[in-house]
Design a protein around this motif. Structure first.
Motif, PDB file in Angstrom:
ATOM      1  N   MET A   1       0.844  -1.164   0.000  1.00  0.00           N
ATOM      2  CA  MET A   1       0.000   0.000   0.000  1.00  0.00           C
ATOM      3  C   MET A   1       0.895   1.235   0.000  1.00  0.00           C
ATOM      4  O   MET A   1       1.912   1.282   0.662  1.00  0.00           O
ATOM      5  CB  MET A   1      -0.911  -0.028   1.206  1.00  0.00           C
ATOM      6  CG  MET A   1      -1.742   1.207   1.387  1.00  0.00           C
ATOM      7  SD  MET A   1      -3.149   0.866   2.437  1.00  0.00           S
ATOM      8  CE  MET A   1      -4.429   1.217   1.306  1.00  0.00           C
ATOM      9  N   HIS A   2       0.470   2.229  -0.780  1.00  0.00           N
ATOM     10  CA  HIS A   2       1.245   3.457  -0.885  1.00  0.00           C
ATOM     11  C   HIS A   2       0.876   4.419   0.237  1.00  0.00           C
ATOM     12  O   HIS A   2      -0.255   4.485   0.682  1.00  0.00           O
ATOM     13  CB  HIS A   2       1.005   4.126  -2.233  1.00  0.00           C
ATOM     14  CG  HIS A   2       1.459   3.291  -3.380  1.00  0.00           C
ATOM     15  ND1 HIS A   2       2.781   3.075  -3.655  1.00  0.00           N
ATOM     16  CD2 HIS A   2       0.766   2.603  -4.309  1.00  0.00           C
ATOM     17  CE1 HIS A   2       2.886   2.297  -4.710  1.00  0.00           C
ATOM     18  NE2 HIS A   2       1.675   2.000  -5.120  1.00  0.00           N
ATOM     19  N   SER A   3       1.848   5.183   0.625  1.00  0.00           N
ATOM     20  CA  SER A   3       1.610   6.145   1.690  1.00  0.00           C
ATOM     21  C   SER A   3       0.960   7.408   1.128  1.00  0.00           C
ATOM     22  O   SER A   3       0.958   7.651  -0.079  1.00  0.00           O
ATOM     23  CB  SER A   3       2.930   6.517   2.364  1.00  0.00           C
ATOM     24  OG  SER A   3       3.712   7.294   1.481  1.00  0.00           O
ATOM     25  N   LEU A   4       0.424   8.214   2.001  1.00  0.00           N
ATOM     26  CA  LEU A   4      -0.166   9.488   1.613  1.00  0.00           C
ATOM     27  C   LEU A   4       0.888  10.377   0.964  1.00  0.00           C
ATOM     28  O   LEU A   4       0.616  11.045  -0.031  1.00  0.00           O
ATOM     29  CB  LEU A   4      -0.784  10.177   2.829  1.00  0.00           C
ATOM     30  CG  LEU A   4      -1.405  11.543   2.590  1.00  0.00           C
ATOM     31  CD1 LEU A   4      -2.504  11.465   1.541  1.00  0.00           C
ATOM     32  CD2 LEU A   4      -1.947  12.119   3.882  1.00  0.00           C
TER      33      LEU A   4
ATOM     34  N   ILE B   1       3.128  13.132  -3.853  1.00  0.00           N
ATOM     35  CA  ILE B   1       4.237  13.311  -4.798  1.00  0.00           C
ATOM     36  C   ILE B   1       3.786  12.929  -6.205  1.00  0.00           C
ATOM     37  O   ILE B   1       4.074  13.637  -7.172  1.00  0.00           O
ATOM     38  CB  ILE B   1       5.466  12.488  -4.361  1.00  0.00           C
ATOM     39  CG1 ILE B   1       6.067  13.093  -3.095  1.00  0.00           C
ATOM     40  CG2 ILE B   1       6.510  12.430  -5.475  1.00  0.00           C
ATOM     41  CD1 ILE B   1       7.128  12.222  -2.441  1.00  0.00           C
ATOM     42  N   TYR B   2       3.069  11.817  -6.317  1.00  0.00           N
ATOM     43  CA  TYR B   2       2.566  11.381  -7.623  1.00  0.00           C
ATOM     44  C   TYR B   2       1.670  12.454  -8.249  1.00  0.00           C
ATOM     45  O   TYR B   2       1.837  12.812  -9.416  1.00  0.00           O
ATOM     46  CB  TYR B   2       1.795  10.064  -7.478  1.00  0.00           C
ATOM     47  CG  TYR B   2       1.037   9.697  -8.729  1.00  0.00           C
ATOM     48  CD1 TYR B   2       1.693   9.139  -9.815  1.00  0.00           C
ATOM     49  CD2 TYR B   2      -0.334   9.928  -8.822  1.00  0.00           C
ATOM     50  CE1 TYR B   2       1.007   8.820 -10.973  1.00  0.00           C
ATOM     51  CE2 TYR B   2      -1.024   9.609  -9.977  1.00  0.00           C
ATOM     52  CZ  TYR B   2      -0.354   9.054 -11.050  1.00  0.00           C
ATOM     53  OH  TYR B   2      -1.045   8.745 -12.188  1.00  0.00           O
ATOM     54  N   TYR B   3       0.735  12.995  -7.481  1.00  0.00           N
ATOM     55  CA  TYR B   3      -0.181  13.990  -8.033  1.00  0.00           C
ATOM     56  C   TYR B   3       0.527  15.306  -8.363  1.00  0.00           C
ATOM     57  O   TYR B   3       0.149  15.991  -9.320  1.00  0.00           O
ATOM     58  CB  TYR B   3      -1.378  14.205  -7.105  1.00  0.00           C
ATOM     59  CG  TYR B   3      -2.346  13.062  -7.207  1.00  0.00           C
ATOM     60  CD1 TYR B   3      -3.070  12.842  -8.371  1.00  0.00           C
ATOM     61  CD2 TYR B   3      -2.510  12.165  -6.155  1.00  0.00           C
ATOM     62  CE1 TYR B   3      -3.933  11.774  -8.493  1.00  0.00           C
ATOM     63  CE2 TYR B   3      -3.381  11.093  -6.265  1.00  0.00           C
ATOM     64  CZ  TYR B   3      -4.093  10.905  -7.436  1.00  0.00           C
ATOM     65  OH  TYR B   3      -4.934   9.840  -7.548  1.00  0.00           O
ATOM     66  N   GLU B   4       1.558  15.655  -7.634  1.00  0.00           N
ATOM     67  CA  GLU B   4       2.362  16.833  -7.986  1.00  0.00           C
ATOM     68  C   GLU B   4       3.069  16.614  -9.317  1.00  0.00           C
ATOM     69  O   GLU B   4       3.100  17.500 -10.175  1.00  0.00           O
ATOM     70  CB  GLU B   4       3.388  17.127  -6.897  1.00  0.00           C
ATOM     71  CG  GLU B   4       2.821  17.754  -5.648  1.00  0.00           C
ATOM     72  CD  GLU B   4       3.879  17.974  -4.573  1.00  0.00           C
ATOM     73  OE1 GLU B   4       5.071  17.676  -4.815  1.00  0.00           O
ATOM     74  OE2 GLU B   4       3.508  18.435  -3.482  1.00  0.00           O
ATOM     75  N   GLN B   5       3.641  15.431  -9.494  1.00  0.00           N
ATOM     76  CA  GLN B   5       4.314  15.110 -10.750  1.00  0.00           C
ATOM     77  C   GLN B   5       3.316  15.096 -11.906  1.00  0.00           C
ATOM     78  O   GLN B   5       3.606  15.594 -12.996  1.00  0.00           O
ATOM     79  CB  GLN B   5       5.025  13.764 -10.654  1.00  0.00           C
ATOM     80  CG  GLN B   5       6.223  13.785  -9.755  1.00  0.00           C
ATOM     81  CD  GLN B   5       6.820  12.416  -9.542  1.00  0.00           C
ATOM     82  OE1 GLN B   5       6.158  11.390  -9.715  1.00  0.00           O
ATOM     83  NE2 GLN B   5       8.073  12.372  -9.140  1.00  0.00           N
ATOM     84  N   LEU B   6       2.140  14.548 -11.672  1.00  0.00           N
ATOM     85  CA  LEU B   6       1.099  14.497 -12.696  1.00  0.00           C
ATOM     86  C   LEU B   6       0.683  15.906 -13.107  1.00  0.00           C
ATOM     87  O   LEU B   6       0.519  16.188 -14.300  1.00  0.00           O
ATOM     88  CB  LEU B   6      -0.102  13.709 -12.168  1.00  0.00           C
ATOM     89  CG  LEU B   6      -1.175  13.312 -13.155  1.00  0.00           C
ATOM     90  CD1 LEU B   6      -0.612  12.458 -14.265  1.00  0.00           C
ATOM     91  CD2 LEU B   6      -2.277  12.565 -12.431  1.00  0.00           C
TER      92      LEU B   6
END
Length: 85
Positions: free
Chosen positions: A1-4, A9-14
């Motif tokens: 499971m991924h952390s918050l 970080i993923y959504y910032e990169q997206l």
């Protein structure tokens, strides 16, 4: 499971990729994402043509060999010839 933190970080990169012109394309089977690509569209003035860069193809392991990757490429090519330029 991924952390918050990983999710943030993923959504910032997206968001940065979207600002740079990248788009995501996905293919769903029974309301479940099974294949996706990242694409960048541009016009090359030197060659006078349109270009599409596809990267990061991801396909769910349980549905590989069903041709979904090829179908998604056709969708992106079709879209590139019409509305993304």
């Amino acid at each position: 499971m991924h952390s918050l933190l990983e999710a943030l970080i993923y959504y910032e990169q997206l968001a940065r990729m979207k600002d740079d012109g990248y788009q995501l394309f996905g293919l769903y089977e029974e309301n479940r994402l099974v294949c996706c690509y990242r694409a960048f569209f541009r016009v090359n003035f030197c060659s006078g043509g349109k270009q599409v860069y596809l990267s990061e193809c991801v396909t769910d392991a349980t549905v590989r060999s069903k041709g979904y990757g090829g179908k998604l490429i056709q969708l992106v090519k079709h879209g590139a010839s019409y509305s993304y330029f």
